[in-house]
Design a protein around this motif. Structure first.
Motif, mmCIF file in Angstrom:
data_model
loop_
_atom_site.group_PDB
_atom_site.id
_atom_site.type_symbol
_atom_site.label_atom_id
_atom_site.label_comp_id
_atom_site.label_asym_id
_atom_site.label_seq_id
_atom_site.Cartn_x
_atom_site.Cartn_y
_atom_site.Cartn_z
ATOM 1 N N GLN A 7 20.029 -21.717 29.276
ATOM 2 C CA GLN A 7 19.581 -23.118 29.317
ATOM 3 C C GLN A 7 20.695 -24.108 29.002
ATOM 4 O OE1 GLN A 7 16.663 -24.226 30.190
ATOM 5 N NE2 GLN A 7 15.432 -22.374 30.261
ATOM 6 N N VAL A 8 21.938 -23.803 29.375
ATOM 7 C CA VAL A 8 23.043 -24.652 28.948
ATOM 8 C C VAL A 8 22.895 -26.090 29.447
ATOM 9 C CG1 VAL A 8 24.536 -23.979 30.901
ATOM 10 C CG2 VAL A 8 25.547 -24.847 28.780
ATOM 11 N N CYS A 9 22.454 -26.292 30.669
ATOM 12 C CA CYS A 9 22.371 -27.659 31.192
ATOM 13 C C CYS A 9 21.274 -28.461 30.500
ATOM 14 C CB CYS A 9 22.146 -27.631 32.704
ATOM 15 S SG CYS A 9 23.559 -27.009 33.639
ATOM 16 N N SER A 59 16.470 -22.183 33.320
ATOM 17 C CA SER A 59 16.310 -23.320 34.237
ATOM 18 C C SER A 59 17.413 -23.340 35.287
ATOM 19 C CB SER A 59 16.322 -24.639 33.448
ATOM 20 O OG SER A 59 17.512 -24.763 32.698
ATOM 21 N N ASN A 60 18.245 -22.309 35.296
ATOM 22 C CA ASN A 60 19.338 -22.204 36.273
ATOM 23 C C ASN A 60 18.812 -21.546 37.552
ATOM 24 O OD1 ASN A 60 21.648 -21.694 37.751
ATOM 25 N ND2 ASN A 60 22.689 -20.535 36.130
ATOM 26 N N PRO A 61 18.793 -22.241 38.673
ATOM 27 C CA PRO A 61 18.245 -21.637 39.905
ATOM 28 C C PRO A 61 19.024 -20.420 40.387
ATOM 29 C CG PRO A 61 19.328 -23.735 40.384
ATOM 30 C CD PRO A 61 19.246 -23.627 38.894
ATOM 31 N N LYS A 76 31.475 -19.123 32.245
ATOM 32 C CA LYS A 76 31.532 -20.161 33.261
ATOM 33 C C LYS A 76 30.122 -20.623 33.586
ATOM 34 C CE LYS A 76 33.075 -21.086 37.999
ATOM 35 N NZ LYS A 76 33.729 -20.523 39.210
ATOM 36 N N ILE A 77 29.922 -21.931 33.634
ATOM 37 C CA ILE A 77 28.616 -22.491 33.974
ATOM 38 C C ILE A 77 28.393 -22.354 35.476
ATOM 39 C CG2 ILE A 77 27.213 -24.585 34.022
ATOM 40 C CD1 ILE A 77 28.685 -25.526 31.527
ATOM 41 N N THR A 78 27.281 -21.745 35.843
ATOM 42 C CA THR A 78 26.926 -21.600 37.263
ATOM 43 C C THR A 78 25.782 -22.503 37.682
ATOM 44 O OG1 THR A 78 25.388 -19.783 36.788
ATOM 45 C CG2 THR A 78 27.692 -19.194 37.242
#
Length: 804
Positions: free
Chosen positions: A74-76, A761-763, A160-162
């Motif tokens: 859930q980083v974003c 929440s990352n698609p 790395k954020i994807t």
């Protein structure tokens, strides 16, 4: 890593044998105070659906593991929330943009920033952190927060954020333990200061020659209805159901609990599922609101608990009598006191900084509106918000204590010691078969006697129905008092809170404590804690009918609770659908006149409603039509006119009833519902799931459930967009669901869980919608709580994560 993992796994087996025993207090304190030296670490074992089971040596390490794992999913969402809490939304997203609404009621980024910058500027959270326990948070919680920040930061540095929502964005930054504490604080003040942000930051003194305050609201009835609706969160706020069953109603004589909180499906108030373990010290699984280091709702080997949003009013207003010579000074016992100016500066993207002044009093901030109620600041009068939760940061200690509890008696001791729950009830069941409902929360100590002595005219209007007190701020004796067992001034102590123990069932669906068990009603508490002898919501009535029938039947198992969750019965349909269909069929020529004055053929609607199965399952035909009709009818026809048999306090579950089909609004509501669906090209008998759904990576996933007004246990509040096919996204509703029982042998816990919107929440995550698909199918996950079950997972994946 493998040697460390084997040691931790072995320690976990010892923990299961000990079943929740804690080390000596001095050992726990030593662990809690251990400095990290930059070397925090944890083991994260992932099982099916991406559920992490986090093992650590102590509290800083455990916080580290949770912060790391939450960032991975859930980083974003987390990063966006920290931008809000730092008061930097206008800097990155523009002043006129809109926050997601989960951290406060602010309608714009600028209002949000002015509020949260003010909290930072006055060091409110730091001051609360410095308060010694029990008035302030304990060392274990502080170490969890420090570890969480370190884990989040380490993930940012090493991964790395994807997620396209924030990949490469400058506003994704490392955080501090203060940021983590600020997130907890924002949750604590949700129903107080954070609920009046626009009004708080916009309040300003009147200009010279401003008119005096009106002696009474222009529309008393409208004011009461508006405040009542706001306090009940009728606009789509937080809610929940929970029920605990006593051992003599269950198949194995042990307690049983079903928790069904209704929280947002997006933004910073999402739940995230995990098990967190410090061998020999803590072992608890459940749902964690993002940013939390331990479960807010969950279970261990001996106790399961859930929360429901309470009807206790956690704030009040003080009507100020202003100094005739200065509208920024108010009188207390005849002596003037100057308001405190809080000047806040907010940097704005592509524009000059915005500087605004907020005004604060001994009672709290000056505000000018609440839930549609005009609280104008004039030359004679102003209103200050009293919010005792704004002076506490004990909630995380409460959740940690609940995770360590061994039985419902322990739960009560934790709630008495910490007094940190801001706006929720607690429902619990334990392995010995005992049950608990309690409204132990932080509420201003406003007795009915105080209201009688100190209410203003506005207060006398608002207190009887909504329970909102407006006290005379000109008299120091009208401030809320303090109970001897309260840990902070101005609040009720735990002994004053409505509590029900060892009932065959204890249930709450966001009504007051009165009917936690319909056979053992709770009475005798002040109005500010909730009403007594008044009509219950259809959701409460349906829930009490269902759970009392289950308790009477007995031999209950988690499978029965899963069926209750997904029965999707519509109490409004049971009460009114047949009468509606008959009244519809009796309309001359099968036509009704809509609110636009046009005649509409509703004959098909009569047949559809008559044939509807009274559920909101995805395959239910007619559910959508009845939903759209019922919303219109109940919005235009007062409850007192809607039913032939009025409410009877001696029969509160079965009354009111018998739809009054003679009300003119019924035919109009039918015509409008039919007209709306036909305009949207939605067949009147279309299965609900074809028009109530979410879209994940281009795939349409049908969603069952319905709104509070229908009385549905499995709440689903969608965004109505007929141009796109109906309810095309869920705003909030069933979220972290758990059905928990306790076993006689083997693993002591038998639990089924579901996170309706999935872990990530990352698609691009494999766990973006996998549990949502289960929710669509009415299925739940068999929880892996015991070490042997975790290690036996066919999808077991182990990560040893460290700070450096």
């Amino acid at each position: 890593m493998r040697d460390r993992f084997r040691k931790l796994a072995a320690a976990g087996m010892v923990l299961l044998t000990a079943a929740g025993l804690s080390p000596a207090p001095d050992a726990a304190a030593a662990k809690a105070s251990r400095p990290s030296g930059g070397g925090l670490s944890a083991d994260i074992r992932y099982t099916e659906y991406g559920i992490p089971h986090i093992i650590a040596d102590d509290y800083p390490d455990l916080g580290f593991g949770v912060g790391w794992a939450q960032a991975a999913d859930q980083v974003c969402t987390l990063a966006d929330g920290f931008v809000t809490l730092r008061g930097e939304r206008s800097r990155y997203f523009g002043a006129a943009g809109h926050p997601d609404g989960t951290h406060s009621s602010a309608s714009t980024n600028l209002a949000s920033d002015l509020f949260f910058k003010g909290i930072r500027q006055t060091r409110t959270v730091e001051k609360l952190l410095r308060q010694p326990a029990p008035a302030g948070p304990g060392d274990e919680v502080k170490e969890l927060m420090r570890g969480w920040a370190a884990g989040y930061n380490a993930w940012l540095a090493q991964r790395k954020i994807t997620d396209p929502a924030c990949a490469g964005k400058e506003w994704v930054k490392p955080v501090t333990a203060l940021d983590v504490a600020a997130n907890a604080y924002a949750l604590v003040i949700t129903a107080g200061q954070a609920d009046v942000v626009d009004s708080l930051v916009a309040a300003h003194p009147p200009t010279a020659g401003a008119p005096p305050a009106p002696t009474a609201p222009q529309s008393p009835r409208k004011s009461v209805a508006s405040v009542r609706s706001h306090l009940a969160r009728d606009d789509g706020g937080l809610g929940s159901n929970a029920v605990a069953f006593r051992g003599d109603t269950t198949a194995n004589g042990r307690g049983l609990l079903l928790g069904n909180p209704h929280y947002p499906w997006s933004g910073g108030r999402r739940f995230w599922q995990a098990q967190v373990t410090i061998p020999g010290e803590l072992d608890v699984a459940g749902g964690l609101i993002l940013g939390s280091p331990t479960p807010n709702i969950g279970h261990n080997a001996r106790i399961a608990w859930s929360h429901t949003v309470s009807t206790g009013v956690p704030m009040n207003f003080h009507q100020l009598t202003l100094d005739p010579a200065d509208p920024t000074a108010y009188l207390v016992d005849g002596k003037p006191e100057r308001m405190t100016r809080r000047t806040v500066t907010v940097p704005v993207k592509d524009g000059p900084d915005v500087v605004r002044t907020q005004w604060w009093t001994r009672y709290g901030p000056v505000v000018t509106e609440y839930g549609g109620l005009d609280l104008a600041w004039t030359s004679r009068t102003a209103y200050a918000l009293g919010d005792p939760n704004a002076a506490q940061l004990r909630m995380s200690d409460t959740f940690l204590g609940l995770g360590k509890a061994r039985n419902v008696a322990d739960v009560r001791r934790v709630l008495r010691r910490t007094q940190g729950l801001p706006w929720v009830n607690t429902v619990a069941a334990d392995s010995a078969g005992r049950t608990l409902y309690t409204q132990s929360q932080v509420v201003p100590r406003i007795t009915d006697d105080l209201v009688e002595r100190c209410s203003t005219g506005l207060g006398r209007l608002l207190y009887p129905a909504p329970g909102l007190a407006v006290l005379d701020g000109a008299r120091s004796g009208c401030a809320p008092g303090r109970d001897r067992d309260a840990v902070q001034p101005g609040i009720f102590g735990p002994s004053a809170m409505p509590t029900l123990t060892d009932a065959p069932y204890a249930e709450n669906s966001n009504d007051s404590a009165w009917l936690a068990n319909a056979d053992r009603p709770l009475t005798g508490y002040p109005r500010v804690l909730g009403d007594i002898g008044t009509p219950r919501s259809l959701r409460t009535r349906g829930a009490v009918e269902d759970v009392s029938a289950l308790a009477d039947r007995g031999d209950l198992t988690p499978a029965d609770l899963q069926r209750q969750q997904f029965t999707n019965r519509v109490p409004a349909g049971d009460l009114a659908a047949a009468d509606t269909a008959r009244a519809c069929a009796a309309l001359p020529g099968g036509t009704a006149t809509g609110s636009d004055g046009k005649a509409m053929d509703v004959s098909e609607a009569c047949r559809v409603i008559a044939a509807w199965n009274r559920t909101v399952r995805t395959d239910s035909k007619g559910a959508l039509l009845f939903d759209r009709f019922w919303r219109r009818l109940t919005a235009t026809v007062p409850q007192t006119d809607l039913w032939k048999t009025p409410f009877d306090p001696n029969d509160p579950v079965r009354t009111p009833r018998a739809l009054n089909t003679a009300v003119p609004g019924l035919a109009t509501a039918l015509a409008d519902a039919v007209s709306e669906l036909r305009a949207a090209r939605i067949p009147l008998a279309a299965p609900l799931g074809e028009h109530q759904f979410v879209i994940r990576n281009g795939k349409r996933i049908p969603v069952s459930g319905g709104v509070d007004g229908l009385g549905v246990w499995n709440m689903t509040v969608g965004r109505w967009n007929p141009a796109s096919g109906g309810y095309t996204e869920v705003r909030h509703g069933s979220s972290y669901i758990q059905a928990v029982s306790f076993a006689d042998d083997g693993c002591p816990v038998n639990a089924r869980t579901l996170l309706t919107y999935s872990q990530s929440s990352n698609p691009r995550s494999p766990h973006y919608s996998d549990q949502t698909e289960l929710y669509s199918a009415g299925r739940m996950i068999r929880s892996r709580f015991c070490e042997r079950d975790v290690l036996a997972s066919p999808q077991l994946r182990v990560e040893h994560v460290r700070e450096r």
